[in-house]
Write an enzyme that holds these catalytic residues in place. Structure first.
Site, short mmCIF file in Angstrom:
data_model
loop_
_atom_site.label_atom_id
_atom_site.label_comp_id
_atom_site.label_asym_id
_atom_site.label_seq_id
_atom_site.Cartn_x
_atom_site.Cartn_y
_atom_site.Cartn_z
N HIS A 1 0.69 -1.18 0.06
CA HIS A 1 0.04 0.06 0.19
C HIS A 1 0.75 1.25 -0.01
O HIS A 1 1.96 1.26 0.34
CB HIS A 1 -1.04 0.06 1.09
CG HIS A 1 -1.98 -1.13 1.13
ND1 HIS A 1 -2.39 -1.57 2.31
CD2 HIS A 1 -3.04 -1.15 0.21
CE1 HIS A 1 -3.70 -2.51 2.09
NE2 HIS A 1 -3.77 -2.13 0.66
N CYS B 1 -3.42 0.33 9.93
CA CYS B 1 -4.27 -0.84 9.34
C CYS B 1 -5.51 -1.11 10.02
O CYS B 1 -6.43 -1.50 9.79
CB CYS B 1 -3.61 -2.02 8.87
SG CYS B 1 -2.59 -1.80 7.55
#
Lengths: 286, 1052
Positions: A174, A275
């Site tokens: 990411h 996250c």
């Protein structure tokens, strides 16, 4: 002022956090970019409890904890399924098909918070929240394996007030695998070539100039910045045991309240600090 | 976990300690914003400079002009055919004799005569005598005009024969009005602008309508030849608006294509056949509306933004729609009153493109919370929120990238944004852009090399059509100038028959307008806020969907003043700058245009083949050709080619020698230039040799000198000159109609590019060249056709070659370009402010950034952290000067005393000794080697460590620049040329000291490169070259300044 986030003063403000418990299936079935040692579930849970504890106890947030779903091994990573900015929440369509169902529980909890909910229904769009970096002024969306152009477009349509710039992400999962916001105008960035390149792209795309905080380890560049009224600047960062050099860098942020948090287990399945939570600011109800 | 707790408490303590400090810092930060102040100081300084000479400018032109025009015609008239005499002499004599005269005025004259010529073409049956008579009339009219304007109030006594009584009356009326305007605004420009209105003949008025931001319509009668400025002024006056530089008038070619009315050009030439319907709009969205001086200005900005929002041009979220709507309500209705404001009071307003019940409820809810806000406060709040929207002030243009993908180009205050769908995919800040240009329907930007790259890259975009490309180009030029520069750029020097738009933004820049609005001294004007439902009616501003093309770049009365300012700027400030430059050897390169001039010189021949396809009516070729034969034309033509008769008189001033040396300098840069062109181009240079003319280093005055020549040339050919000039005043040629092709044998049709848009210009050029060389028409005609054809044939090949090479060659292919010599722009800024500081360019960069930050309240928030961060973090400024830039901008004046001989010393001395002519004695050698650690304590300034070494060699002849030169600066010129690793800036200054004139050529050669380049050798080479170029000059001073960037040290 509520308008447009009230500028940077409001950046990092939050009242609520959404987290989700770890399923046991995480150890074996969670998606991971590189094979490696198995996740020690017990330790992972301890670390996660500590994480939640900090948010709830130390920072006084209202933490909404969703129950784990064994059929969704990655469900602990709630960040990927929702992007919340001000009063609007975009429920994403995660790039990994196995994760799409994670959205449902998130939707329920966000609805309970009376947010304006936008769902990403386009079959061609994918977006992981981990690819979305909101700086307080604008969005950067990493175009990665998990996020595509269409997903970014929908994000742009959802948050019309803000510029949405795309950043190619190649080497990591990411965009936020190697960067995050460490302050209202401060981007924490890893030292890897890919990270630095991405930062350059972001700097070029932006009308604003951000300060940067370069840390030696990419993974450590993922930290959580919060602005808690009674505590001021709060920064959750990776523990010195994990990344001693990077921790030293964080420790120089003198006016931040620094909270080191270990994340050794979830890191094995590409989990980073951001996250595991979605932050919502509902304080200024009119 | 112990660590956790420990660190937490520590941190807490820290943060507590820091708490008060922080609080203290903040207000300071907010109030100070040093960059901002600086910029104000600077601009105020400049404005003072510029305001001083204004009165002279104002008074001199008209009266002088009138007296002088006739006697002066003699010198030149002998070269003219009798029927042209008056006109020609008049225009030609002017630049020489009336240096102070407004360029606009001159241009006006030229244009007028152009239009006369056009008339002639329009009625080809008209006899020549008649035409002559016409011209003489015009001439008389001219004079009369001037007399009127000098007297200002007097009704015109003798109008041209053809004037109708009615019109006279009208004119008077208008004059009255103008008088008022002038008084209010006190500018010279206006008056001059108005002169043409009083033109004696055929005054026709046109009704024109302007849609205002509040949805009302303003209509007025305008003289047909009026310039955009006149209308804009009227509108602003009607609106009682003083800060008008942010606004402009739009007209629509169709619902999509909006064009800004150019205030310096005649309206009718811009809108052509379209009805005179305009829309008053915001043209430059101030990034920080709170810096506007007057509430009324903010109000109009609000109105514009409401339109933008409702039309969807400015997208915003639901919440923002509601919030902005609630401020609108507060501004227009005042506090929420439950009795008065029944449930549906809101639906009368439109806040969003698709307004929902829910939104209205939200708006109402928010409206209640604004109790107590005055309308002005509500507007301010509205703007504070609107300005943060990502699309605020972004002017979008459809385009395709090199791969044919649809994208949008957004022009905004900070630069150029590239969008794909709604996503920003790239951004080019102004400092990053070196040059913008367009050719045909392509739009190019040349981008500064990134940190690690060596070459500039040129990025091309495909616009839907030529006009779109040009429109985008113009908008970019204007935005760059308005937001990035302190004062408008000079338009490029006019070159004979050259192409390339002379279009430059001529209004005030943001810096100037801020300066000016600080001087606004009037009670806040009363104005009525109209209900925004009317706004919704006039929705996206596209009235009638008709209009043509133009650009508002000037702003009415202020614009007039701006023009005035500008002259002075260049005159006074330029001179000041030069002097300063002379003193400290800080060669702030003066004018970009000159720079271009050099380039053009280089390319002029090629460029001629690159005339773009004209968007203008096609003229059958025969109409031109038939007029090629009459004898007088030849005279004209030869006049042009051997311009000596004109040039010599100009040169018979003390500094003739200097002129020649100047020519020399410029000559070496021009390779392969056809001589007539060359000399023509040089003329304005030469003419500046006279002190009197020097003041006119300004915009239109090139145009005037040059246009006179080219104009007369064309008129001989009975060209419709005006049709050749597009509304920017640059020359476009019609292509021959396709029919012509059919005359050719079918087999050849493919190969003979007779319909090429370049054909006519090539043909003419070749013809003129041959004619001047051989003095024989038949000969020239015979040979010019095949030659022109071959040129045209070659053109596409050259073009494709040059565009594919992507490097400097590209320039040749480019039609219109603006060089953004950022360093120069910045130096311009900083040389006013900072003296001899080696970081000053970055300074000015920061100044700009500071402004941004202030606007965004950024400073406040980062103040506390950044101080700490500074200690250990490298902050990368976004437009970070790379190695190349840094070197380039280091002023030579920086001399650091040092203890050690520099590394560069040995070879350098050798080199320069060897190369110096015997006359030069090296007397003083300052060798310094100091490792400077430039640690700047402002937060935003990057910490860059540089090592600088300066070696100065000086001859005894001249005491460098140390002596306060009391001489009179005659002229100055800066030429820059670049190769891959070196940048040569040639700065030529001419001074007259006690009757002796002195030409000083300063050459600054910046050698850039990595360690592997042999600097010493490169330097030696450069010095040698410089000597070869100027064998007649002696080297008086060599300063070697070496700057090396040291690797950034690790803080830990």
């Amino acid at each position: 002022m509520a308008g447009l986030g009230g500028g940077l003063a409001a950046f990092g403000r939050c009242t609520h956090a959404v987290v989700r418990a770890l399923p046991e299936s995480l150890c074996r079935q969670a998606l991971r970019s590189v094979a490696g040692p198995e996740v020690d579930l017990a330790r992972a849970e301890r670390e996660h409890q500590l994480y939640v504890g900090v948010l709830r106890g130390k920072l006084g947030l209202q933490v909404l904890e969703l129950p784990a779903d064994e059929s969704l091994p990655d469900c602990v990573f709630v960040e990927d399924v929702a992007v919340v900015c001000e009063e609007t929440a975009l429920l994403t369509r995660p790039g990994a098909p196995s994760r799409r169902k994670e959205v449902e529980a998130m939707k329920r909890v966000l609805e309970s918070l009376n947010l304006n909910i936008v769902e990403m229904v386009d079959e061609n769009a994918t977006l992981d929240g981990g690819d979305v970096l909101f700086t307080g002024r604008e969005f950067f969306v990493g175009l990665s394996k998990r996020t595509n152009q269409r997903g970014a477009e929908i994000l742009a349509d959802t948050f019309k007030d803000y510029a949405v710039s795309t950043v190619p992400v190649h080497d990591s999962l990411h965009l936020k695998s190697f960067c995050s916001m460490a302050g209202p105008n401060l981007i924490a960035i890893g030292s890897s070539e890919a990270a630095q390149k991405a930062l350059k792209t972001m700097q070029q795309m932006s009308d604003h100039r951000y300060d940067k905080l370069t840390v030696p380890d990419d993974a450590a560049a993922n930290c959580i910045y919060l602005n808690i009224p009674s505590k001021g600047h709060v920064l959750l960062h990776r523990a010195p045991e994990e990344y001693p050099e990077s921790a030293k860098v964080f420790e120089k942020l003198k006016d931040h309240m620094l909270i080191p948090i270990a994340n050794t287990e979830l890191e094995k399945v590409d989990g980073s600090l951001t996250c595991c939570s979605v932050f919502i600011n509902k304080a200024s109800e009119l | 976990m112990t660590t956790e707790v420990g660190s937490e408490t520590e941190v807490k303590k820290d943060s507590e300690q820091l708490g008060p400090d922080k609080a203290k810092d903040k207000p300071e930060e907010a109030s100070e914003t040093p960059g901002d102040q600086k910029s104000r100081e600077t601009s105020s300084g400049e404005a003072q400079d510029s305001s001083v000479p204004a009165p002279t400018n104002q008074s001199s032109p008209s009266s002088q002009k009138k007296e002088k025009s006739s006697p002066e015609s003699k010198g030149i008239s002998r070269f003219l055919p009798p029927w042209l005499k008056k006109q020609k002499s008049y225009t030609l004599a002017e630049p020489k004799d009336e240096p102070k005269k407004k360029a606009t005025g001159e241009e006006q004259v030229v244009e007028e005569s152009e239009s006369q010529a056009l008339e002639g073409v329009a009625q080809p049956r008209k006899s020549l005598e008649e035409a002559t008579e016409n011209r003489q009339n015009a001439k008389a009219g001219d004079r009369e005009k001037h007399s009127i304007s000098s007297a200002e109030i007097q009704p015109s006594k003798e109008d041209g024969k053809e004037t109708e009584v009615e019109e006279v009356a009208e004119k008077k009326e208008e004059k009255q009005e103008e008088k008022r305007e002038t008084k209010e605004v006190q500018t010279a420009e206006i008056k001059i602008d108005n002169i043409p209105q009083k033109s004696p003949k055929k005054i026709k008025t046109v009704q024109c309508k302007v849609m205002l931001l509040d949805g009302t319509e303003y209509s007025c009668d305008l003289e047909k030849r009026a310039r955009g400025q006149v209308l804009f002024d009227k509108v602003c006056e009607h609106l009682n608006l003083l800060e008008k530089d942010y606004f402009g008038l739009l007209f629509y070619e169709n619902s999509e294509q909006k064009n800004w009315l150019d205030s310096s050009k005649e309206i009718k030439r811009q809108i052509r056949s379209l009805p005179w319907i305009f829309t008053f709009n915001v043209k430059f969205y101030p990034p920080d509306p709170s810096q506007l001086t007057e509430d009324i200005t903010r109000y109009f900005l609000c109105l514009q933004l409401r339109q933008d929002i409702v039309s969807g041009r400015l997208p915003c979220s639901f919440v923002t729609h509601a919030l902005l709507g609630s401020y609108t309500l507060q501004a227009e209705l005042g506090d929420h009153d439950p009795e008065e404001h029944s449930s549906d009071y809101i639906s009368e307003f439109q806040f969003a493109p698709n307004q929902t019940q829910e939104m209205e409820e939200k708006v109402a809810e928010l409206h209640k919370t604004h109790r107590g806000l005055t309308p002005a406060q509500a507007d301010s709040q509205f703007l504070e929120n609107a300005k943060r929207l990502s699309m605020y002030g972004v002017d979008l243009h459809h385009a395709k990238d090199s791969e044919g993908v649809d994208i949008m180009l957004g022009v905004c205050a900070n630069g150029l944004l590239i969008y794909k769908d709604r996503l920003r995919i790239n951004r080019f800040a102004w400092p990053k852009i070196l040059k913008i240009s367009y050719k045909r329907s392509n739009f190019y930007i040349k981008v500064r090399p990134a940190e690690l790259e060596q070459f500039e890259s040129t990025i091309g975009f495909k616009l839907p059509n030529h006009r779109a490309a040009k429109r985008l180009w113009k908008v970019c030029v204007e935005h760059h100038t308005f937001f990035r520069l302190l004062s408008p750029e000079q338009p490029p020097k006019a070159k004979f028959l050259t192409l390339g738009s002379k279009f430059r933004y001529s209004g005030r820049t943001q810096a100037q307008t801020r300066q000016a609005s600080n001087l606004i001294d009037r009670p806040a004007p009363y104005f009525e806020r109209t209900s925004s439902k009317r706004v919704s009616r006039s929705l996206d501003g596209a009235p009638m969907g008709i209009s043509d093309q133009s650009l508002v770049r000037d702003f009415s009365a202020t614009g007039g003043q701006a023009a005035g300012d500008k002259i002075i700027d260049l005159e006074a400030a330029g001179r000041a700058k030069l002097k300063e430059g002379g003193r400290e050897e800080d060669e702030s390169p003066l004018k970009t245009p000159q720079l271009e001039f050099t380039q053009d010189g280089k390319n002029s021949f090629l460029q001629l083949t690159h005339i773009h396809p004209s968007s203008l009516p096609i003229h059958p070729v025969s109409s031109h050709l038939t007029y090629l034969s009459p004898v007088p034309e030849i005279d004209m033509l030869s006049d042009i080619s051997e311009e000596d008769p004109f040039e010599e008189p100009l040169l018979t001033i003390p500094d003739i020698s200097e002129c020649s040396s100047m020519e020399q300098t410029s000559d070496h840069k021009k390779t392969g230039t056809a001589s007539p062109i060359n000399s023509l181009e040089l003329r304005p240079l030469a003419s500046r040799g006279s002190p009197a003319v020097e003041g006119k280093i300004r915009t239109n005055d090139y145009k005037s000198t040059e246009l006179c020549v080219s104009f007369s040339f064309f008129r001989c050919l009975s060209f419709s000159f005006r049709s050749l000039l597009d509304e920017d005043g640059y020359i476009t040629f019609p292509s021959l109609p396709d029919v012509c092709i059919s005359f050719l044998p079918p087999g050849l049709q493919h190969y003979i590019p007779i319909t090429s848009p370049s054909f006519i210009p090539s043909f003419l050029l070749v013809f003129v060249l041959l004619l001047s060389a051989f003095q024989s028409i038949p000969f020239s005609l015979t040979f010019s056709l095949p030659l022109a054809l071959s040129l045209c044939y070659l053109e596409p090949k050259v073009t494709s070659f040059s565009s594919s090479s992507g490097n400097d060659l590209n320039d040749k292919a480019e039609e219109e370009e603006v060089e953004y010599e950022e360093e120069e722009a910045q130096q311009k800024i900083s040389s006013l402010r900072v003296d001899g500081e080696n970081i000053y360019v970055r300074h000015s960069n920061l100044m700009l950034e500071d402004l941004d930050k202030t606007q965004d309240d950024l400073l406040k928030h980062q103040a506390s952290i950044s101080e700490l961060k500074r200690n250990f973090m490298e902050s990368t400024p976004e437009p970070r000067p790379n190695e190349w830039e840094k070197r380039r901008i280091t002023p030579l004046s920086l001399q650091t005393q040092g203890r050690h001989a520099s590394r560069a010393e040995g070879p350098c001395t050798g080199v320069s000794d060897a190369d110096k002519p015997p006359v030069v004695k090296t007397e003083m050698v300052t060798i310094s080697d100091a490792t400077q650690r430039t640690e700047i304590s402002t937060k935003e300034i990057p910490i860059v460590q540089t090592e600088t070494k300066t070696i100065t060699y000086e001859s005894s002849q001249l005491d460098g620049n140390a002596v306060g030169d009391t001489g009179v600066l005659v002229s100055a010129q800066t030429i820059t040329s670049e190769s891959i690793s070196t940048t040569t800036t040639t700065h030529i200054t001419k001074m007259v000291k006690g009757g002796v004139s002195e030409t000083r050529i300063e050459k600054r050669i910046v050698i850039t490169g990595d360690a592997d380049i042999d600097h010493d050798e490169a330097l030696a080479q450069a010095i040698k070259e410089a000597k070869e170029q100027h064998p007649d000059m002696s080297v008086t001073r060599v300063v070697v300044h070496k700057e090396t960037e040291l690797a950034e040290e690790d803080e830990d």
